[in-house]
Scaffold this motif. Structure first.
Motif, PDB file in Angstrom:
ATOM      1  N   ALA A 126     -46.063 110.650   3.560  1.00 25.71           N
ATOM      2  CA  ALA A 126     -46.598 111.420   2.204  1.00 25.71           C
ATOM      3  C   ALA A 126     -47.430 110.698   1.196  1.00 25.71           C
ATOM      4  O   ALA A 126     -48.671 111.107   0.833  1.00 25.71           O
ATOM      5  CB  ALA A 126     -45.671 111.972   1.499  1.00 25.71           C
ATOM      6  N   HIS A 127     -46.866 109.500   0.761  1.00 24.12           N
ATOM      7  CA  HIS A 127     -47.616 108.594  -0.045  1.00 24.12           C
ATOM      8  C   HIS A 127     -49.188 108.289   0.587  1.00 24.12           C
ATOM      9  O   HIS A 127     -50.186 107.981  -0.008  1.00 24.12           O
ATOM     10  CB  HIS A 127     -47.068 107.464  -0.450  1.00 24.12           C
ATOM     11  N   CYS A 128     -48.773 107.782   1.918  1.00 21.48           N
ATOM     12  CA  CYS A 128     -50.255 107.546   2.634  1.00 21.48           C
ATOM     13  C   CYS A 128     -51.276 108.467   2.488  1.00 21.48           C
ATOM     14  O   CYS A 128     -52.533 108.328   2.292  1.00 21.48           O
ATOM     15  CB  CYS A 128     -50.063 106.982   4.157  1.00 21.48           C
ATOM     16  N   LEU A 129     -50.784 109.704   3.065  1.00 18.42           N
ATOM     17  CA  LEU A 129     -51.793 110.998   2.835  1.00 18.42           C
ATOM     18  C   LEU A 129     -52.380 111.092   1.267  1.00 18.42           C
ATOM     19  O   LEU A 129     -53.508 111.478   1.128  1.00 18.42           O
ATOM     20  CB  LEU A 129     -51.030 112.210   3.117  1.00 18.42           C
ATOM     21  N   ASN A 130     -51.812 110.972   0.298  1.00 18.59           N
ATOM     22  CA  ASN A 130     -51.913 110.864  -0.955  1.00 18.59           C
ATOM     23  C   ASN A 130     -52.903 109.620  -1.340  1.00 18.59           C
ATOM     24  O   ASN A 130     -54.383 110.004  -1.808  1.00 18.59           O
ATOM     25  CB  ASN A 130     -51.064 110.783  -2.045  1.00 18.59           C
ATOM     26  N   ASP A 142     -46.890 119.290   2.879  1.00 16.86           N
ATOM     27  CA  ASP A 142     -45.505 119.986   3.016  1.00 16.86           C
ATOM     28  C   ASP A 142     -44.679 119.704   4.227  1.00 16.86           C
ATOM     29  O   ASP A 142     -43.332 119.394   4.014  1.00 16.86           O
ATOM     30  CB  ASP A 142     -45.698 121.488   2.666  1.00 16.86           C
ATOM     31  N   MET A 143     -45.266 119.351   5.226  1.00 15.12           N
ATOM     32  CA  MET A 143     -44.416 119.380   6.546  1.00 15.12           C
ATOM     33  C   MET A 143     -43.969 117.889   6.480  1.00 15.12           C
ATOM     34  O   MET A 143     -42.845 117.490   6.950  1.00 15.12           O
ATOM     35  CB  MET A 143     -45.546 119.258   7.712  1.00 15.12           C
ATOM     36  N   LEU A 144     -44.841 116.953   5.997  1.00 13.16           N
ATOM     37  CA  LEU A 144     -44.421 115.606   5.947  1.00 13.16           C
ATOM     38  C   LEU A 144     -43.089 115.302   4.859  1.00 13.16           C
ATOM     39  O   LEU A 144     -42.282 114.190   4.924  1.00 13.16           O
ATOM     40  CB  LEU A 144     -45.534 114.575   5.538  1.00 13.16           C
ATOM     41  N   GLN A 145     -42.992 116.151   3.938  1.00 11.03           N
ATOM     42  CA  GLN A 145     -41.856 116.017   3.216  1.00 11.03           C
ATOM     43  C   GLN A 145     -40.641 116.683   3.542  1.00 11.03           C
ATOM     44  O   GLN A 145     -39.549 116.932   2.789  1.00 11.03           O
ATOM     45  CB  GLN A 145     -42.219 116.681   1.917  1.00 11.03           C
ATOM     46  N   SER A 146     -40.534 117.338   4.629  1.00 16.90           N
ATOM     47  CA  SER A 146     -39.363 117.944   5.158  1.00 16.90           C
ATOM     48  C   SER A 146     -38.306 116.852   5.783  1.00 16.90           C
ATOM     49  O   SER A 146     -38.947 116.049   6.648  1.00 16.90           O
ATOM     50  CB  SER A 146     -39.910 118.996   6.069  1.00 16.90           C
ATOM     51  N   ASP A 205     -39.588 114.258  12.071  1.00 19.14           N
ATOM     52  CA  ASP A 205     -39.615 112.907  12.727  1.00 19.14           C
ATOM     53  C   ASP A 205     -40.740 112.039  12.723  1.00 19.14           C
ATOM     54  O   ASP A 205     -41.979 112.761  12.505  1.00 19.14           O
ATOM     55  CB  ASP A 205     -38.897 112.772  14.052  1.00 19.14           C
ATOM     56  N   LEU A 206     -40.899 110.912  13.046  1.00 17.58           N
ATOM     57  CA  LEU A 206     -42.182 110.221  12.894  1.00 17.58           C
ATOM     58  C   LEU A 206     -43.073 110.535  14.096  1.00 17.58           C
ATOM     59  O   LEU A 206     -44.224 110.597  13.922  1.00 17.58           O
ATOM     60  CB  LEU A 206     -41.942 108.572  13.102  1.00 17.58           C
ATOM     61  N   ALA A 207     -42.762 110.902  15.404  1.00 11.32           N
ATOM     62  CA  ALA A 207     -43.627 111.552  16.348  1.00 11.32           C
ATOM     63  C   ALA A 207     -44.104 112.739  15.967  1.00 11.32           C
ATOM     64  O   ALA A 207     -45.479 112.927  15.992  1.00 11.32           O
ATOM     65  CB  ALA A 207     -42.819 111.434  17.558  1.00 11.32           C
ATOM     66  N   THR A 208     -43.657 113.786  15.262  1.00 13.31           N
ATOM     67  CA  THR A 208     -44.169 114.904  14.893  1.00 13.31           C
ATOM     68  C   THR A 208     -45.213 114.439  13.816  1.00 13.31           C
ATOM     69  O   THR A 208     -46.259 115.182  13.569  1.00 13.31           O
ATOM     70  CB  THR A 208     -43.052 115.874  14.148  1.00 13.31           C
ATOM     71  N   ALA A 209     -45.036 113.448  12.740  1.00  8.62           N
ATOM     72  CA  ALA A 209     -45.756 113.217  11.948  1.00  8.62           C
ATOM     73  C   ALA A 209     -47.208 112.710  12.474  1.00  8.62           C
ATOM     74  O   ALA A 209     -48.235 113.262  11.934  1.00  8.62           O
ATOM     75  CB  ALA A 209     -45.278 112.002  10.853  1.00  8.62           C
ATOM     76  N   VAL A 210     -47.074 111.971  13.335  1.00  4.27           N
ATOM     77  CA  VAL A 210     -48.220 111.502  13.917  1.00  4.27           C
ATOM     78  C   VAL A 210     -49.209 112.789  14.695  1.00  4.27           C
ATOM     79  O   VAL A 210     -50.078 112.786  14.671  1.00  4.27           O
ATOM     80  CB  VAL A 210     -47.833 110.326  15.097  1.00  4.27           C
TER      81      VAL A 210
END
Length: 582
Positions: A202-206, A319-323, A327-332
């Motif tokens: 989430a911080h990376c996206l910011n 919003d999804m990354l803060q849930s 998991d990391l695979a979903t984030a990618v």
């Protein structure tokens, strides 16, 4: 007749014996004696102590979970209870140190409550066997650096993110804070040799959003104008006129412009959206108050539409990354989906459709979007024969022009955003990332041996056993149908009944699912920190702060269910009462 038994029955010895016998019969019949009477009195005293200390603990629990300061309020609540409870009134008026209302006793009870919660968390973590530590830091009102620690683990079919405590950092500069975190991770590494570091996505996206905007000067200026608009319209006289104009132009409740956040850039979408919905009203306000709206030209409207599109997609990803369930695979996969969307934005048809929206908004705001013909510039004789055909000032174009806006603003913003996403989220050379992706059902590499074996070797898995497990798992999924599952957590729940058979695969799945995606859980604990350590409670000790933090996070932020918390509280009562019974 006057002798023998008759004479004996009238004797003093016989009468004393008969009295003693009757007393014994009475004791047997009523099951009571002097010792029993003493024991009953003792049991009564113990029960009173239990009821009183339970009241004390209940009040402390109430003040902690409702974020009520204990100083003064704690005694006031007890005194109110004493009006309706004779036992509490008696103990409150008692002489000596038997009231159990001192700050020391309060701290001990709060510590016991917090330790009960920690015991429950540690018990679940031990059963899970695999966990990760999430850490983040913030400053409290006394300018102390408070580090929040959260454990992430898989338990009973669900991913849990349980807050542990706050730890004060000894130094306030970034280098020392980084050193402290690294030393903490190194210490964990000695115990858990498979530990590895994951930065908050989430911080990376910011940071992606921040760097993308800074790389395009016009975009940076755009957000500066947005902030100045918010400041100007928030003024008392201007704000009143702003509300009146909205009531005149629109139905429903008036809107407020949003203040920009320096730390949550994805939230700037709401600022752009609100301004878009009320842009004609903003133009009218500026014309009335300052008689000038030249800063809000066609280029500004184009940037507003551009960031409406980009930030809308970024807000969803943020919003999804803060849930906690991501998991990391979903984030990618989510990041790759955002990259695909941005690539579609580079299509000519998309820009044409967006520019039509820009022109329609310009008409509503009475902004001219006709191309202004410029006088043809004369080439300087000094530049003849060189690769430069004009000076820097001469190359400046009208960015309100459609083609110029597309070349110099729109495409650079999109390209910069995509470049930063690739730079900060690309993990192509990371075996851990490849392995986690290979465990996701929607991945193209699902259960492929090459990425999974590289991932398994990092954690000393038995490759031969894993090979057989993968083969059997594929056969089971073919019979059961993997289309019914869409996420890694569902796959883990599916494997759990067969964890003894698929031991290595289930272990790798648990590692993948507890690998944190963001530090949002720590940031949620910072919300509790602000509630606890407010301007009236800045002198609170670090231990008390940590204990109250555990309780308020558990109760208010619903980390645990109410039923489990009641069990923890009653366990505390039993612990305290065992001492009071002495």
């Amino acid at each position: 007749k006057e002798r023998g038994f008759n004479a004996h029955s009238k004797s003093e010895h016989h009468q004393n014996a008969m009295f003693a016998w009757k007393q014994h019969q009475q004791v047997v019949k009523t099951k009571s004696c002097i010792l029993d009477s003493i024991n009953k009195e003792r049991e009564k005293k113990i029960k009173e102590n239990q009821l009183y200390i339970k009241t004390i603990a209940d009040v402390l629990l109430l003040t902690a979970t409702q974020n009520i300061t204990q100083r003064g309020n704690f005694i006031a609540i007890l005194e109110e209870i004493a009006k309706h409870d004779p036992l509490v009134k008696k103990r409150m008026n008692a002489y000596g140190n038997s009231k159990y209302t001192s700050s020391g006793i309060q701290n001990e009870i709060l510590e016991c409550l917090a330790e009960m919660v920690w015991t429950e968390i540690i018990k679940e973590v031990k059963e899970s066997e695999v966990f990760s530590v999430i850490a983040d830091e913030t400053k409290d009102l006394r300018k102390k650096e408070q580090v929040s620690l959260v454990l992430r683990y898989y338990y009973n079919g669900t991913v849990h993110e349980s807050f542990l405590n706050f730890q004060q950092a000894d130094s306030l500069d970034a280098a020392e804070l980084s050193s402290m975190i690294i030393k903490c991770l190194e210490k964990i590494q000695d115990v858990a040799k498979y530990a590895f570091y994951v930065h908050c996505t989430a911080h990376c996206l910011n940071l992606v959003l921040v760097d993308s905007v800074k790389s395009v000067p016009e975009a940076d200026t755009f957000f500066a104008v947005l902030q100045r608009l918010y400041t100007f319209i928030s003024g008392s006289y201007v704000h009143q006129r702003w509300l009146e104009i909205q009531q005149d132009m629109y139905s429903g409740q008036p809107r407020e412009l949003q203040k920009l956040s320096d730390t949550r850039w994805a939230c700037r979408y709401s600022a752009c959206r609100n301004l878009t919905d009320r842009l004609p009203a903003v133009f009218r306000l500026l014309q009335e108050i300052v008689h000038d709206s030249t800063q809000l030209d066609l280029s500004f409207i184009g940037l507003l539409e551009t960031f409406n599109k980009i930030l809308c997609q970024s807000k969803f990803l943020s919003d999804m990354l803060q849930s906690p369930s991501v998991d990391l695979a979903t984030a990618v996969n989510l990041v790759e989906a955002l990259l695909d969307t941005l690539q579609q934005y580079r299509d000519e048809n998309f820009f044409e459709d967006m520019w039509k929206e820009v022109e329609e908004m310009a008409v509503k705001c009475q902004v001219s979007f006709e191309k202004v013909e410029k006088r043809q510039q004369v080439l300087s004789s000094r530049l003849c024969g060189s690769v430069f055909t004009s000076s820097t000032g001469a190359r400046k174009e009208n960015l309100g022009d459609k083609e110029a806006f597309k070349r110099h603003i729109f495409y650079p913003v999109i390209d910069s955003f995509m470049g930063e996403l690739h730079r900060r989220f690309s993990k192509r050379n990371c075996a851990i990332m490849h392995g986690i992706q290979a465990l996701h059902l929607k991945s193209s590499t699902f259960l492929q041996e090459e990425p999974l074996f590289s991932f398994a070797e990092i954690f000393d898995s038995n490759i031969e056993d894993l090979k057989h497990e993968l083969y059997q798992t594929k056969r089971v999924l073919e019979r059961k149908g993997k289309n019914q599952m869409t996420s890694l957590i569902e796959f883990v729940v599916f494997l759990e009944p067969f964890k003894e058979v698929f031991h290595e695969l289930f272990r790798l799945c648990k590692i993948a699912i507890v690998t944190p995606v963001s530090s949002a859980a720590c940031e949620r604990s910072f919300s509790a920190l602000k509630l606890i350590k407010n301007h009236l409670r800045t002198t609170m000790g670090d231990e008390r702060l940590s204990h109250l933090g555990v309780l308020i996070v558990v109760f208010v932020l619903s980390v645990f269910t109410v039923v489990r918390l009641k069990g923890v509280v009653y366990s505390l009562y039993n612990l305290i009462l065992s001492f009071l019974a002495v």
